[in-house]
Scaffold this active site. Structure first.
Site, mmCIF file in Angstrom:
data_model
loop_
_atom_site.group_PDB
_atom_site.id
_atom_site.type_symbol
_atom_site.label_atom_id
_atom_site.label_comp_id
_atom_site.label_asym_id
_atom_site.label_seq_id
_atom_site.Cartn_x
_atom_site.Cartn_y
_atom_site.Cartn_z
ATOM 1 C CB CYS A 1 -3.510 11.682 12.524
ATOM 2 S SG CYS A 1 -2.911 10.027 12.227
ATOM 3 N NE ARG B 1 0.907 10.184 10.235
ATOM 4 C CZ ARG B 1 0.515 9.110 9.567
ATOM 5 N NH1 ARG B 1 -0.618 8.540 9.871
ATOM 6 N NH2 ARG B 1 1.242 8.636 8.583
ATOM 7 N N PRO B 2 2.489 16.502 11.440
ATOM 8 C CG PRO B 2 4.306 17.697 12.281
ATOM 9 C CD PRO B 2 3.470 16.472 12.528
ATOM 10 C CB ILE B 3 2.362 18.282 5.953
ATOM 11 C CG1 ILE B 3 1.278 19.313 6.236
ATOM 12 C CG2 ILE B 3 1.756 16.901 5.878
ATOM 13 C CD1 ILE B 3 0.482 19.669 5.034
ATOM 14 C CG ASP B 4 6.799 20.845 9.906
ATOM 15 O OD1 ASP B 4 6.302 19.703 9.931
ATOM 16 O OD2 ASP B 4 7.844 21.139 10.514
ATOM 17 C CG LEU B 5 9.784 18.375 8.161
ATOM 18 C CD1 LEU B 5 10.300 17.003 8.589
ATOM 19 C CD2 LEU B 5 10.844 19.441 8.467
ATOM 20 C CG LEU C 1 9.389 6.831 13.788
ATOM 21 C CD1 LEU C 1 9.243 5.802 12.713
ATOM 22 C CD2 LEU C 1 10.107 8.043 13.237
ATOM 23 C CE LYS D 1 -1.686 1.646 3.983
ATOM 24 N NZ LYS D 1 -1.353 3.055 4.213
ATOM 25 C CG ASN D 2 2.563 2.752 3.538
ATOM 26 O OD1 ASN D 2 1.371 3.047 3.381
ATOM 27 N ND2 ASN D 2 3.119 2.646 4.736
ATOM 28 N NE ARG E 1 -1.720 12.677 8.794
ATOM 29 C CZ ARG E 1 -1.937 13.899 9.238
ATOM 30 N NH1 ARG E 1 -3.113 14.220 9.699
ATOM 31 N NH2 ARG E 1 -0.987 14.807 9.232
ATOM 32 N NE ARG F 1 -6.816 4.454 6.064
ATOM 33 C CZ ARG F 1 -5.899 5.105 6.751
ATOM 34 N NH1 ARG F 1 -6.067 5.352 8.017
ATOM 35 N NH2 ARG F 1 -4.795 5.529 6.174
ATOM 36 C CG ASP G 1 3.652 1.496 9.418
ATOM 37 O OD1 ASP G 1 3.273 2.337 10.255
ATOM 38 O OD2 ASP G 1 3.720 1.752 8.198
#
Ligand code: UD1
Length: 420
Positions: A116, A121-125, A329, A22-23, A92, A399, A307
């Site tokens: 979440c 789980r920020p997306i700043d990077l 993490l 999936k990933n 996400r 999912r 995971d």
């Protein structure tokens, strides 16, 4: 809503075919936005997250024909660049379209994903790196609004933290940018490696694939000649079924698997007393006579994957002695602990560390799935609990695990999908 009923299982026996990852599929589907012509992706898992991303691409105007294990994606018809909240809130990883859409069309809007279950789980990077490449980004009314007034240009990106989807997003954006982008502290997960390999086969020069330092030579807007390809096997699904063999003390064989991607998982299972017979694409687990306790710290690949943390936590309840599992993490990735405690597990949580005292006899009861991998930990616990275990909210499981109950039924587990 569906739920799973699991009956106590004696031993499992047989083979399970592992689905595509999936990933890996998610960034690879997003990558088709960079393609000049339609692409067929094979060995795709039939799971909800993949359908969600294909639905998003269809909403943008692409044509996506899903048949069995493959999808034919034609992105030449995309006429919309906004990923709306209704889709992004359910997955996400929709953020993966930001880099490729921006690189191809010069503007893109993506809804902020919101909360979440496993942490902030920020997306700043992702955003900071795109700004370095020349994007202008505003956050307005819950949306990331990005434009590239002068196109995207190569630059030197140093990620403060290793981010998997962040690396994938920037690699895709850099592939169409003008000039050379270097990424320091890049993710080395096999899923990122496959993305880089396919891009490299499609006309983008990428040096350092599989290392923490990537160098991407952009095509300056030239769309890519992406050939049809197959997705790599799902190492997390494989790891989960190895845990099913371990927890039920069963010999099971996984087919269509890549043992090389499972180094840390196999090594922890070995420490617990299990042995393996490996071939190029199969793994057979031979169960331990008595499972030993373990110490695990989750980290980025090639270290032990976050995971697989929940599944090993379930396994640790059946090991002799005290296991220590540290989650590095995600700050909130222990929601399964309280559900396992309700089944009788002896677990103490202290910040990011779970101490599990085994072995305890678990008892079946009603439990609630809280996120994708937590759900599979409850399935594992249910297999060895006395009495019936009813797992609710299994939409989390759907999912990311293709046909979980039939794969387990085929090797002897008693498990049913029922309606609430
Ligand atoms: C991906 C996987 C997920 C896996 C995770 C870690 C997909 C679709 N999902 O998630 O299954 O659990 O990697 O292996 O591939 N971070 C920031 N800022 C950012 C981005 C990340 O602070 O902009 C932090 C995160 O909060 C987290 C850490 O970095 O603590 C790693 O996250 P990341 O690798 O980005 O996870 P995902 O790519 O979302």
């Amino acid at each position: 809503m569906d739920y799973l009923k699991i009956y106590p299982t004696q031993t499992l026996n047989g083979a399970i075919e592992i689905s595509g990852a999936k990933n890996a599929s998610l960034p690879l589907i997003a990558m088709t936005i960079l393609a000049k012509e339609a692409v067929t992706i094979g060995n795709l898992p039939d799971v909800v997250d993949i359908k969600t991303l294909l639905k998003l691409l269809s909403k943008l105007g692409a044509s996506c024909k899903f048949s069995k294990k493959s999808v034919h994606v034609d992105t030449s018809t995309i006429n919309e660049t906004k990923a709306t909240y209704d889709i992004v809130k359910t997955m996400r990883a929709s953020i993966l379209v930001l880099g490729p859409i921006l690189a191809r069309f010069g503007h893109c809007e993506v809804s902020l994903p919101g909360g979440c279950a496993i942490g902030q789980r920020p997306i700043d990077l992702h955003l900071k790196a795109l700004e370095q490449m020349g994007a202008e980004i505003d956050i307005k009314a819950g949306y990331i609004q990005a434009t590239t007034p002068n196109g995207l240009h190569g630059c030197e990106i140093i990620f403060d933290k290793i981010t998997v989807t962040g690396t994938a997003n920037i690699v895709m954006a850099a592939s169409l940018a003008k000039g050379v982008t270097t990424i320091t502290n890049a993710a080395r997960e096999p899923e990122v490696v496959q993305l880089c390999e396919i891009l490299a086969q499609s006309g983008v020069i990428i040096n350092g694939i599989g290392t923490a330092m990537l160098e991407i030579h952009g095509t300056d807007g030239k769309l890519l000649n992406i050939k049809d390809f197959d997705v790599i096997p799902d190492r997390i699904e494989a790891g989960t079924y190895l845990c099913a063999g371990a927890i039920t003390k069963s010999e099971i064989t996984l087919t269509n698997v890549e043992p090389k991607h499972l180094g840390a998982v196999l090594s922890k299972l070995e420490e617990m007393g299990h042995t393996f017979t490996l071939s190029k694409n199969t793994i057979c687990i031979h169960p331990a006579k008595e499972m030993k306790a373990i110490k695990i710290i989750t980290q980025e690949y090639p270290a032990f994957p976050t995971d697989m943390q929940a599944q090993f936590l379930a396994l640790a309840t059946q090991a002799e002695g005290v296991s220590i599992i540290e989650e590095k993490l995600f700050e909130n990735r222990f929601m399964h602990v309280s559900e396992l405690q309700r089944m009788g597990a002896d677990i103490t949580l202290n910040g990011h560390t779970a101490t599990v005292s085994g072995r305890t006899q678990l008892s079946g009861t009603d439990v609630m799935a809280t996120d994708l991998r937590a759900s599979s930990a409850l399935v594992l616990a249910g297999l060895v609990a006395t009495g019936e275990t009813d797992i609710h909210r299994i939409y989390h499981l759907d999912r990311g695990y293709e046909a979980l109950e039939s794969k387990l039924q085929n090797i002897g587990a008693k498990i049913e999908r029922l309606k609430e």
